[in-house]
Write an enzyme that holds these catalytic residues in place. Structure first.
Site, PDB file in Angstrom:
ATOM      1  N   LEU A  18      35.846  41.885  28.737  1.00  0.00           N
ATOM      2  CA  LEU A  18      36.744  41.606  29.868  1.00  0.00           C
ATOM      3  C   LEU A  18      36.711  40.112  30.196  1.00  0.00           C
ATOM      4  O   LEU A  18      35.645  39.495  30.172  1.00  0.00           O
ATOM      5  CB  LEU A  18      36.278  42.360  31.112  1.00  0.00           C
ATOM      6  CG  LEU A  18      36.399  43.878  31.099  1.00  0.00           C
ATOM      7  CD1 LEU A  18      35.744  44.445  32.365  1.00  0.00           C
ATOM      8  CD2 LEU A  18      37.865  44.273  31.024  1.00  0.00           C
ATOM      9  N   ASP A  60      31.295  44.862  26.921  1.00  0.00           N
ATOM     10  CA  ASP A  60      30.519  44.001  27.833  1.00  0.00           C
ATOM     11  C   ASP A  60      29.066  44.426  27.975  1.00  0.00           C
ATOM     12  O   ASP A  60      28.352  43.896  28.841  1.00  0.00           O
ATOM     13  CB  ASP A  60      31.200  43.996  29.214  1.00  0.00           C
ATOM     14  CG  ASP A  60      32.494  43.212  29.201  1.00  0.00           C
ATOM     15  OD1 ASP A  60      32.411  41.971  29.154  1.00  0.00           O
ATOM     16  OD2 ASP A  60      33.576  43.824  29.195  1.00  0.00           O
ATOM     17  N   GLU A  65      22.709  42.699  33.389  1.00  0.00           N
ATOM     18  CA  GLU A  65      22.433  42.424  34.803  1.00  0.00           C
ATOM     19  C   GLU A  65      23.363  43.206  35.729  1.00  0.00           C
ATOM     20  O   GLU A  65      22.974  43.572  36.844  1.00  0.00           O
ATOM     21  CB  GLU A  65      22.612  40.930  35.080  1.00  0.00           C
ATOM     22  CG  GLU A  65      22.659  40.594  36.555  1.00  0.00           C
ATOM     23  CD  GLU A  65      22.845  39.123  36.818  1.00  0.00           C
ATOM     24  OE1 GLU A  65      21.863  38.500  37.208  1.00  0.00           O
ATOM     25  OE2 GLU A  65      23.964  38.592  36.619  1.00  0.00           O
ATOM     26  N   ASP A  66      24.595  43.437  35.278  1.00  0.00           N
ATOM     27  CA  ASP A  66      25.567  44.042  36.187  1.00  0.00           C
ATOM     28  C   ASP A  66      25.319  45.516  36.453  1.00  0.00           C
ATOM     29  O   ASP A  66      25.848  46.062  37.424  1.00  0.00           O
ATOM     30  CB  ASP A  66      26.983  43.841  35.635  1.00  0.00           C
ATOM     31  CG  ASP A  66      27.358  42.371  35.660  1.00  0.00           C
ATOM     32  OD1 ASP A  66      27.001  41.695  36.637  1.00  0.00           O
ATOM     33  OD2 ASP A  66      27.987  41.908  34.690  1.00  0.00           O
ATOM     34  N   ARG A  85      33.338  49.633  32.508  1.00  0.00           N
ATOM     35  CA  ARG A  85      31.937  49.277  32.280  1.00  0.00           C
ATOM     36  C   ARG A  85      30.963  50.360  32.772  1.00  0.00           C
ATOM     37  O   ARG A  85      29.764  50.239  32.585  1.00  0.00           O
ATOM     38  CB  ARG A  85      31.617  47.927  32.953  1.00  0.00           C
ATOM     39  CG  ARG A  85      32.412  46.752  32.361  1.00  0.00           C
ATOM     40  CD  ARG A  85      31.779  45.413  32.712  1.00  0.00           C
ATOM     41  NE  ARG A  85      30.405  45.365  32.239  1.00  0.00           N
ATOM     42  CZ  ARG A  85      29.530  44.416  32.571  1.00  0.00           C
ATOM     43  NH1 ARG A  85      29.906  43.428  33.360  1.00  0.00           N
ATOM     44  NH2 ARG A  85      28.293  44.443  32.110  1.00  0.00           N
ATOM     45  N   ARG A 130      34.537  42.926  42.266  1.00  0.00           N
ATOM     46  CA  ARG A 130      33.781  44.017  41.634  1.00  0.00           C
ATOM     47  C   ARG A 130      32.912  44.810  42.612  1.00  0.00           C
ATOM     48  O   ARG A 130      32.524  45.942  42.305  1.00  0.00           O
ATOM     49  CB  ARG A 130      32.885  43.436  40.538  1.00  0.00           C
ATOM     50  CG  ARG A 130      33.629  42.759  39.400  1.00  0.00           C
ATOM     51  CD  ARG A 130      34.321  43.759  38.514  1.00  0.00           C
ATOM     52  NE  ARG A 130      35.084  43.129  37.453  1.00  0.00           N
ATOM     53  CZ  ARG A 130      34.580  42.715  36.291  1.00  0.00           C
ATOM     54  NH1 ARG A 130      33.296  42.866  36.059  1.00  0.00           N
ATOM     55  NH2 ARG A 130      35.356  42.167  35.387  1.00  0.00           N
ATOM     56  N   HIS A 160      31.489  36.709  40.096  1.00  0.00           N
ATOM     57  CA  HIS A 160      30.365  37.246  40.872  1.00  0.00           C
ATOM     58  C   HIS A 160      29.732  36.169  41.755  1.00  0.00           C
ATOM     59  O   HIS A 160      29.868  34.981  41.485  1.00  0.00           O
ATOM     60  CB  HIS A 160      29.265  37.738  39.917  1.00  0.00           C
ATOM     61  CG  HIS A 160      29.618  38.944  39.119  1.00  0.00           C
ATOM     62  ND1 HIS A 160      29.516  38.987  37.746  1.00  0.00           N
ATOM     63  CD2 HIS A 160      30.056  40.168  39.501  1.00  0.00           C
ATOM     64  CE1 HIS A 160      29.868  40.188  37.318  1.00  0.00           C
ATOM     65  NE2 HIS A 160      30.208  40.921  38.354  1.00  0.00           N
ATOM     66  N   CYS A 248      23.026  37.041  33.529  1.00  0.00           N
ATOM     67  CA  CYS A 248      23.659  38.342  33.257  1.00  0.00           C
ATOM     68  C   CYS A 248      23.173  38.999  31.975  1.00  0.00           C
ATOM     69  O   CYS A 248      23.392  40.178  31.769  1.00  0.00           O
ATOM     70  CB  CYS A 248      25.164  38.190  33.221  1.00  0.00           C
ATOM     71  SG  CYS A 248      25.698  37.106  31.930  1.00  0.00           S
TER      72      CYS A 248
HETATM   73  C1  CIR Z   1      32.900  41.231  32.935  1.00  0.00           C
HETATM   74  O1  CIR Z   1      34.025  40.846  33.207  1.00  0.00           O
HETATM   75  O2  CIR Z   1      32.372  42.163  33.522  1.00  0.00           O
HETATM   76  C2  CIR Z   1      32.142  40.547  31.828  1.00  0.00           C
HETATM   77  N1  CIR Z   1      33.066  40.040  30.867  1.00  0.00           N
HETATM   78  C3  CIR Z   1      31.297  39.417  32.358  1.00  0.00           C
HETATM   79  C4  CIR Z   1      30.159  39.872  33.201  1.00  0.00           C
HETATM   80  C5  CIR Z   1      29.264  38.752  33.581  1.00  0.00           C
HETATM   81  N2  CIR Z   1      28.241  39.194  34.428  1.00  0.00           N
HETATM   82  C6  CIR Z   1      27.460  38.405  35.139  1.00  0.00           C
HETATM   83  O3  CIR Z   1      27.598  37.199  35.102  1.00  0.00           O
HETATM   84  N3  CIR Z   1      26.544  38.976  35.907  1.00  0.00           N
END
Ligand code: CIR
Length: 257
Positions: A18, A60, A65-66, A85, A130, A160, A248
Protein backbone atom coordinates in the site's frame (compact mmCIF):
# COMPACT_ATOMS: atom_id res chain seq x y z
CA UNK A 1 16.95 -11.95 29.83
CA UNK A 2 17.74 -11.28 26.18
CA UNK A 3 15.39 -8.81 24.46
CA UNK A 4 13.44 -10.15 21.49
CA UNK A 5 12.89 -8.53 18.08
CA UNK A 6 10.07 -9.92 15.96
CA UNK A 7 10.49 -9.28 12.24
CA UNK A 8 8.79 -10.75 9.19
CA UNK A 9 10.27 -11.77 5.86
CA UNK A 10 9.61 -9.72 2.73
CA UNK A 11 7.13 -11.42 0.35
CA UNK A 12 7.45 -11.22 -3.45
CA UNK A 13 4.15 -9.32 -3.31
CA UNK A 14 5.90 -6.50 -1.40
CA UNK A 15 6.17 -4.67 -4.74
CA UNK A 16 2.38 -4.16 -4.41
CA UNK A 17 2.53 -2.71 -0.88
CA UNK A 18 0.00 0.00 0.00
CA UNK A 19 1.19 3.53 -0.74
CA UNK A 20 -0.33 6.94 -0.01
CA UNK A 21 0.76 8.58 -3.25
CA UNK A 22 1.86 7.50 -6.69
CA UNK A 23 2.96 3.85 -6.92
CA UNK A 24 6.75 3.68 -6.71
CA UNK A 25 8.97 1.03 -8.26
CA UNK A 26 10.18 -1.21 -5.46
CA UNK A 27 13.35 -3.24 -5.98
CA UNK A 28 12.54 -6.52 -4.23
CA UNK A 29 16.10 -7.85 -4.05
CA UNK A 30 17.28 -4.55 -2.60
CA UNK A 31 14.42 -4.55 -0.07
CA UNK A 32 15.49 -8.01 1.08
CA UNK A 33 19.12 -6.95 1.42
CA UNK A 34 18.05 -3.90 3.45
CA UNK A 35 15.87 -6.13 5.62
CA UNK A 36 18.83 -8.47 6.21
CA UNK A 37 21.02 -5.56 7.30
CA UNK A 38 18.29 -4.34 9.68
CA UNK A 39 17.99 -7.82 11.21
CA UNK A 40 21.74 -8.20 11.52
CA UNK A 41 22.03 -4.86 13.26
CA UNK A 42 19.37 -5.85 15.82
CA UNK A 43 21.16 -9.15 16.43
CA UNK A 44 24.49 -7.34 16.86
CA UNK A 45 22.88 -5.07 19.42
CA UNK A 46 21.81 -8.03 21.52
CA UNK A 47 18.30 -8.86 20.33
CA UNK A 48 17.18 -12.41 19.76
CA UNK A 49 15.74 -11.87 16.29
CA UNK A 50 12.73 -14.09 15.59
CA UNK A 51 11.91 -14.12 11.89
CA UNK A 52 8.33 -14.88 10.95
CA UNK A 53 7.67 -16.22 7.44
CA UNK A 54 6.28 -13.92 4.79
CA UNK A 55 2.72 -14.39 3.59
CA UNK A 56 2.25 -13.59 -0.11
CA UNK A 57 -1.39 -12.60 0.52
CA UNK A 58 -0.18 -9.65 2.58
CA UNK A 59 2.27 -7.41 0.71
CA UNK A 60 2.76 -5.17 3.77
CA UNK A 61 3.49 -8.00 6.21
CA UNK A 62 7.13 -6.91 6.92
CA UNK A 63 5.67 -3.82 8.66
CA UNK A 64 5.03 -5.83 11.83
CA UNK A 65 4.91 -2.77 14.07
CA UNK A 66 1.42 -1.96 12.84
CA UNK A 67 -0.16 -5.20 14.01
CA UNK A 68 1.10 -5.34 17.59
CA UNK A 69 1.94 -2.96 20.42
CA UNK A 70 4.05 -3.90 23.45
CA UNK A 71 3.02 -2.12 26.64
CA UNK A 72 5.58 -3.58 29.05
CA UNK A 73 3.60 -6.18 31.02
CA UNK A 74 1.21 -6.94 28.13
CA UNK A 75 0.91 -6.72 24.38
CA UNK A 76 -1.95 -5.65 22.14
CA UNK A 77 -2.89 -7.29 18.86
CA UNK A 78 -4.23 -4.42 16.78
CA UNK A 79 -6.98 -4.17 14.19
CA UNK A 80 -5.27 -2.30 11.33
CA UNK A 81 -7.13 0.55 9.70
CA UNK A 82 -6.46 -0.86 6.21
CA UNK A 83 -8.73 -3.90 5.91
CA UNK A 84 -6.25 -5.54 3.49
CA UNK A 85 -3.77 -5.75 6.36
CA UNK A 86 -5.96 -7.40 9.00
CA UNK A 87 -4.88 -10.91 8.02
CA UNK A 88 -1.33 -10.02 9.08
CA UNK A 89 -2.27 -9.89 12.74
CA UNK A 90 -2.71 -13.59 13.59
CA UNK A 91 0.86 -14.73 13.03
CA UNK A 92 2.48 -11.85 14.90
CA UNK A 93 -0.07 -12.16 17.71
CA UNK A 94 0.71 -15.87 18.06
CA UNK A 95 4.43 -15.14 18.27
CA UNK A 96 3.86 -12.46 20.90
CA UNK A 97 1.46 -14.59 22.94
CA UNK A 98 4.36 -16.86 23.83
CA UNK A 99 6.11 -13.85 25.40
CA UNK A 100 3.41 -11.67 26.98
CA UNK A 101 -0.29 -11.72 27.90
CA UNK A 102 -2.16 -10.54 24.83
CA UNK A 103 -5.11 -8.13 24.51
CA UNK A 104 -7.03 -7.36 21.31
CA UNK A 105 -8.50 -4.32 19.59
CA UNK A 106 -12.00 -5.25 18.44
CA UNK A 107 -14.33 -3.88 15.74
CA UNK A 108 -15.36 -1.13 15.21
CA UNK A 109 -12.02 0.00 16.61
CA UNK A 110 -9.04 0.39 14.31
CA UNK A 111 -5.50 0.95 15.48
CA UNK A 112 -2.14 0.77 13.70
CA UNK A 113 0.91 0.27 15.91
CA UNK A 114 2.68 2.96 13.88
CA UNK A 115 0.36 5.41 15.63
CA UNK A 116 1.46 4.44 19.14
CA UNK A 117 4.47 6.22 20.60
CA UNK A 118 5.35 5.47 24.21
CA UNK A 119 7.14 8.26 26.06
CA UNK A 120 7.58 7.43 29.75
CA UNK A 121 4.20 6.70 31.29
CA UNK A 122 2.21 8.10 28.37
CA UNK A 123 1.14 6.56 25.10
CA UNK A 124 0.76 9.25 22.46
CA UNK A 125 -1.66 7.81 19.92
CA UNK A 126 -2.08 9.22 16.44
CA UNK A 127 -5.62 9.92 15.29
CA UNK A 128 -4.80 9.16 11.68
CA UNK A 129 -6.40 7.73 8.56
CA UNK A 130 -5.69 4.29 10.11
CA UNK A 131 -6.53 4.74 13.80
CA UNK A 132 -10.03 5.76 14.89
CA UNK A 133 -11.58 7.01 18.12
CA UNK A 134 -12.99 3.59 19.04
CA UNK A 135 -9.52 2.07 18.68
CA UNK A 136 -8.02 4.80 20.85
CA UNK A 137 -10.76 4.30 23.49
CA UNK A 138 -10.06 0.54 23.64
CA UNK A 139 -6.32 1.12 23.88
CA UNK A 140 -6.91 3.65 26.66
CA UNK A 141 -8.67 0.98 28.75
CA UNK A 142 -5.97 -1.61 28.12
CA UNK A 143 -3.19 0.90 28.82
CA UNK A 144 -4.77 1.96 32.11
CA UNK A 145 -4.37 -1.62 33.35
CA UNK A 146 -0.67 -1.33 32.54
CA UNK A 147 -0.35 1.98 34.40
CA UNK A 148 -0.13 4.04 31.21
CA UNK A 149 -2.09 7.14 30.18
CA UNK A 150 -3.15 7.88 26.59
CA UNK A 151 -2.94 11.22 24.80
CA UNK A 152 -4.55 11.32 21.33
CA UNK A 153 -2.64 13.31 18.70
CA UNK A 154 -4.22 14.43 15.39
CA UNK A 155 -1.90 13.54 12.50
CA UNK A 156 -1.88 15.12 9.04
CA UNK A 157 0.08 14.62 5.85
CA UNK A 158 1.80 11.38 6.89
CA UNK A 159 0.55 7.85 7.43
CA UNK A 160 1.18 7.43 11.14
CA UNK A 161 2.15 9.39 14.25
CA UNK A 162 5.55 7.71 14.23
CA UNK A 163 6.11 8.87 10.66
CA UNK A 164 6.10 12.37 12.17
CA UNK A 165 7.53 11.96 15.68
CA UNK A 166 10.46 9.86 16.89
CA UNK A 167 11.78 9.24 20.37
CA UNK A 168 15.40 10.40 20.72
CA UNK A 169 15.85 10.28 24.50
CA UNK A 170 13.80 10.83 27.65
CA UNK A 171 13.66 14.59 27.02
CA UNK A 172 14.03 14.84 23.26
CA UNK A 173 11.91 14.16 20.18
CA UNK A 174 12.45 14.43 16.46
CA UNK A 175 9.29 15.97 15.03
CA UNK A 176 7.77 17.24 11.78
CA UNK A 177 5.76 20.32 12.85
CA UNK A 178 3.72 20.29 9.63
CA UNK A 179 2.29 16.92 10.61
CA UNK A 180 1.57 17.17 14.35
CA UNK A 181 1.05 20.10 16.70
CA UNK A 182 4.30 20.50 18.67
CA UNK A 183 2.36 22.09 21.55
CA UNK A 184 1.09 18.59 22.42
CA UNK A 185 4.72 17.73 23.21
CA UNK A 186 5.54 20.93 25.09
CA UNK A 187 7.45 19.17 27.88
CA UNK A 188 9.98 17.79 25.40
CA UNK A 189 12.91 19.36 23.64
CA UNK A 190 12.06 19.15 19.94
CA UNK A 191 14.47 18.74 17.04
CA UNK A 192 12.57 19.59 13.88
CA UNK A 193 12.95 17.43 10.80
CA UNK A 194 14.50 19.41 7.97
CA UNK A 195 12.04 20.64 5.33
CA UNK A 196 11.52 18.07 2.59
CA UNK A 197 12.82 15.24 4.80
CA UNK A 198 9.58 14.74 6.77
CA UNK A 199 8.86 11.42 5.04
CA UNK A 200 12.38 10.01 4.96
CA UNK A 201 13.93 11.01 8.29
CA UNK A 202 13.15 8.05 10.52
CA UNK A 203 14.77 7.06 13.81
CA UNK A 204 14.53 3.82 15.77
CA UNK A 205 15.61 3.98 19.41
CA UNK A 206 16.81 0.66 20.78
CA UNK A 207 16.37 -0.46 24.37
CA UNK A 208 20.01 0.44 25.01
CA UNK A 209 19.26 4.05 24.04
CA UNK A 210 21.24 3.75 20.81
CA UNK A 211 19.72 5.46 17.78
CA UNK A 212 19.40 3.91 14.32
CA UNK A 213 18.50 6.32 11.53
CA UNK A 214 17.72 6.25 7.82
CA UNK A 215 20.66 7.32 5.67
CA UNK A 216 18.48 9.40 3.34
CA UNK A 217 17.96 12.52 5.49
CA UNK A 218 21.37 14.28 5.70
CA UNK A 219 20.11 17.66 6.90
CA UNK A 220 18.05 16.14 9.67
CA UNK A 221 21.00 13.91 10.58
CA UNK A 222 23.15 17.02 10.97
CA UNK A 223 20.61 18.53 13.37
CA UNK A 224 20.66 15.35 15.45
CA UNK A 225 24.45 15.31 15.46
CA UNK A 226 24.48 18.98 16.47
CA UNK A 227 22.58 17.90 19.60
CA UNK A 228 25.26 15.36 20.42
CA UNK A 229 23.92 12.04 19.08
CA UNK A 230 25.64 9.89 16.52
CA UNK A 231 23.02 7.50 15.07
CA UNK A 232 23.96 4.32 13.22
CA UNK A 233 22.82 4.85 9.64
CA UNK A 234 20.90 2.29 7.63
CA UNK A 235 19.50 2.36 4.10
CA UNK A 236 15.79 1.55 4.02
CA UNK A 237 14.89 3.18 0.70
CA UNK A 238 12.63 0.35 -0.49
CA UNK A 239 10.59 0.40 2.72
CA UNK A 240 10.39 4.18 2.63
CA UNK A 241 9.00 3.82 -0.90
CA UNK A 242 6.12 1.91 0.70
CA UNK A 243 5.63 4.63 3.38
CA UNK A 244 7.45 2.69 6.09
CA UNK A 245 9.83 4.09 8.69
CA UNK A 246 12.49 2.20 10.63
CA UNK A 247 10.36 1.39 13.66
CA UNK A 248 7.78 -0.35 11.52
CA UNK A 249 9.99 -3.30 10.61
CA UNK A 250 10.14 -4.81 14.10
CA UNK A 251 8.28 -5.35 17.34
CA UNK A 252 10.78 -5.05 20.17
CA UNK A 253 10.18 -6.82 23.46
CA UNK A 254 12.63 -5.37 25.96
CA UNK A 255 13.03 -7.83 28.82
CA UNK A 256 12.82 -6.81 32.44
CA UNK A 257 11.72 -3.26 31.60
C1 CIR B 1 0.89 0.73 4.80
O1 CIR B 1 0.40 1.57 4.06
O2 CIR B 1 0.26 0.23 5.72
C2 CIR B 1 2.30 0.28 4.56
N1 CIR B 1 2.61 0.39 3.17
C3 CIR B 1 3.28 1.10 5.35
C4 CIR B 1 3.19 0.87 6.82
C5 CIR B 1 4.26 1.58 7.56
N2 CIR B 1 4.12 1.40 8.94
C6 CIR B 1 4.74 2.11 9.86
O3 CIR B 1 5.51 3.00 9.55
N3 CIR B 1 4.48 1.84 11.13
Amino acid sequence: MQPVALVRDVPDSFVDALVMGKRPTIDLARARRQHDVYRELLALRGYEVRVLPADERYPDCPFVEDVAVVLGPAAVATRPGASQRRGEVAMVAAALASLLPLRHIEAPGTLDGGDVLRLGGTLYVGRSSRTNDAGIAQLTRIAANCGLAVTPVPVRGVLHLKSAVAHIDEETLLLAPQCVDPRLFAEFRVIEKAGGEEHVASVLRLGTGELVMTSSAPRTLQRIRDHGWDPTLIDSSEFQAADGGLTCLSVLVERGS
